[in-house]
Design a protein around this motif. Structure first.
Motif, PDB file in Angstrom:
ATOM      1  N   GLY A   1       0.827  -1.212   0.000  1.00  0.00           N
ATOM      2  CA  GLY A   1       0.000   0.000   0.000  1.00  0.00           C
ATOM      3  C   GLY A   1       0.859   1.259   0.000  1.00  0.00           C
TER       4      GLY A   1
ATOM      5  N   PRO B   1     -11.571  -1.357   1.224  1.00  0.00           N
ATOM      6  CA  PRO B   1     -10.118  -1.188   1.316  1.00  0.00           C
ATOM      7  C   PRO B   1      -9.486  -2.322   2.125  1.00  0.00           C
ATOM      8  N   VAL B   2      -8.313  -2.739   1.683  1.00  0.00           N
ATOM      9  CA  VAL B   2      -7.534  -3.733   2.428  1.00  0.00           C
ATOM     10  C   VAL B   2      -6.357  -3.027   3.100  1.00  0.00           C
ATOM     11  N   ALA B   3      -5.622  -2.274   2.290  1.00  0.00           N
ATOM     12  CA  ALA B   3      -4.524  -1.441   2.791  1.00  0.00           C
ATOM     13  C   ALA B   3      -4.500  -0.239   1.853  1.00  0.00           C
ATOM     14  N   ASP B   4      -5.423   0.683   2.091  1.00  0.00           N
ATOM     15  CA  ASP B   4      -5.646   1.816   1.200  1.00  0.00           C
ATOM     16  C   ASP B   4      -4.320   2.438   0.766  1.00  0.00           C
ATOM     17  N   PRO B   5      -4.081   2.685  -0.526  1.00  0.00           N
ATOM     18  CA  PRO B   5      -5.015   2.643  -1.652  1.00  0.00           C
ATOM     19  C   PRO B   5      -5.321   1.259  -2.242  1.00  0.00           C
TER      20      PRO B   5
END
Ligand SMILES: [Zn+2]
Lengths: 134, 378
Positions: free
Chosen positions: B144, B194-198
């Motif tokens: 990310g 989101p998982v690890a934005d972005p």
């Protein structure tokens, strides 16, 4: 993250508590956390050097997919902080995702950084927070 | 000389009803259908989570006896996410040195065995546990950071980067071994949680189980799918905080340079590379100089790496994104897929008349990188 060993946490206390980097006596470059050898020139001649405590946020990620022990405080903001003489990966604290932007000034603070749900072990170390009024 | 003479894959999925040994045995026995047990010199097992999760030690021996090969030489290779290609490189060394004439490589891992929060904790061990691994980097935290840095540095917008997962899903539709076989639009990638934005869920690999196996032989007689010409590797920086330019994978650049010194690679028709997250696929394309720096996402968006595009076809399997990423098995899937393409037998999206192929694997953010070059025979 789960699964820390007490001796491992104890061994890393100096660099984690005081932001101590390795400094190469051959090429002069700093790196964090301290390694046995210089990641740039391979020399094994190292001294310790404290890093500056204020830097610039180069990039960051807002992490939702966290392990169990940090679930209660998700999302966790993870940053790449440029301290001039070296860069560090650290958590950005005292801020919500909207408060954070690339290029902002951040400063080091001493915090609880992890705990092991299995053993109850608590890990302290450095996080970074936005500099007020910067 | 080393030739790939047998291959097999298990479809990537949540195989709750089968353990690690069972998945490995199914893949191994199918890959070895034509081989007599007593002519097998070595089994090289690639598995990463088997250790990370304290499931089983000496896994190679237990897989060997469970599959019916008690007595064979067996050893396991662990190199994080790059384990599969590391195992292939060890197997090829045994063939090249003359110590073995037929080697089975089997990669296997199961991610569906534990709750996701535990799996996320294991993922953080792909990175330096004395460094950033101390923090809650979870699944995709480091990637990310790289993705945002890429977008800022090269002024690439989020939507342009979403063409990668859209292409992967489109490619995977025909692959019977892929875990995610449905099409998505680039817009859907941005709308996903989101998982690890972005990074969103649709930029990330699905958590599945898998096993893949291949047989490497020193003699090109009989049923040869492809020649395994060379495998190279390199280690790299232990953290993205260390290199002056974190958007270059020095390990992969060095491994590729070594590969080109070892083999004369004039053209590449098909590549299976390590897109654990969208940004990883993009940065690997640029590290291999298949796109200018900062331009790979744009090239993907205009079809350069699609079937029928100007460039090599990238991840016709659907890649880690859609085929899946059963950690230690992934590199073996990639080599099997490339070999099947070159032999004209890939059961999914076919790259017609492909003669030269690469498989690329990277651990974490480039602590190690492996690259294999395969060529069609005849
Ligand atoms: Zn140095």
């Amino acid at each position: 993250m789960a699964g820390f060993s007490a001796p491992a946490v104890w061994r890393g206390r100096t660099h984690r508590y005081r932001l101590v980097a390795g400094k190469c006596t051959s090429c002069g470059k700093l790196h964090y956390p301290p390694s046995y050898s210089c990641p740039y020139c391979g020399s094994r001649s190292m001294v310790e050097a404290e890093l500056p405590r204020v830097g610039r946020l180069m990039s960051y990620s807002v992490v939702y997919s966290v392990p169990f022990d940090s679930k209660s405080r998700a999302p966790v903001i993870l940053g790449l902080v440029d301290l001039g003489v070296a860069r560090v990966i650290s958590e950005i604290t005292d801020a919500s995702p909207e408060d954070v932007s690339v290029g902002m000034q951040v400063e080091a603070v001493f915090r609880r950084i992890a705990e092991d749900g299995g053993t109850g072990l608590i890990v302290y170390g450095i996080k970074f927070r936005p500099v007020k009024g910067a | 000389m080393a030739y790939i003479t047998g291959v097999s894959m298990v479809n990537v999925d949540r195989h709750y009803d089968k353990g690690v040994k069972r998945l490995a045995a199914e893949a191994s026995s199918k890959a070895l259908e034509d081989a007599e047990p007593d002519t097998l010199d070595y089994i090289i097992v690639s598995s990463s989570f088997t250790y990370a999760s304290d499931v089983q030690l000496d896994i190679a021996s237990y897989i060997a006896s469970y599959t019916g090969f008690r007595g064979v030489r067996a050893l396991a290779v662990e190199s994080g996410e790059a384990s599969g290609l590391a195992a292939v490189s060890v197997a090829k060394s045994l063939i090249d040195s003359g110590l073995a004439s037929r080697v089975l490589v089997v990669g296997v891992d199961k991610l569906s065995e534990w709750p996701t929060w535990k799996v996320y904790g294991h993922f953080s061990k792909f990175y330096d546990v004395e460094g950033e691994g101390m923090y809650s980097i979870g699944m995709g935290g480091i990637a990310g950071i790289l993705m945002r840095l890429y977008m800022e540095t090269f002024k690439v917008d989020r939507l342009t980067l979403a063409y990668w997962p859209a292409l992967m899903h489109s490619n995977a539709k025909l692959n019977p071994y892929a875990m995610l076989r449905f099409a998505i639009t680039p817009e859907k990638v941005l709308e996903a949680p989101p998982v690890a934005d972005p990074i969103t869920l649709l930029d990330s690999f699905p958590l599945g189980d898998g096993a893949a196996a291949l047989v490497i032989e020193g003699s090109g007689r009989g049923n040869v799918l492809a020649e395994l010409v060379a495998v190279e590797s390199a280690t790299g920086y232990p953290s993205i905080a260390l290199p002056e330019d974190p958007l270059r994978f020095e390990s992969l650049e060095r491994a590729y340079q070594r590969l080109t010194q070892r083999a004369d690679i004039k053209e590449v028709d098909v590549i299976e590379l390590h897109d654990s997250f969208t940004i990883m696929g993009i940065l690997e394309l640029e590290s291999l100089r298949l796109a200018e720096r900062g331009k790979a996402a744009e090239a993907v968006s205009r079809g350069y790496f699609s079937l029928g595009g100007e460039g090599p076809v990238v991840n016709p399997s659907g890649g880690l994104k859609a085929r899946g990423h059963p950690i230690g098995a992934t590199g073996v899937y990639q080599v099997v897929e490339v070999a099947l393409q070159l032999g004209g037998e890939f059961p999914g999206l076919k790259v017609p008349d492909s003669r030269h192929g690469l498989a690329v694997s990277v651990n974490g953010s480039g602590s190690s990188a492996y690259i294999a070059y395969l060529r069609s025979v005849g």
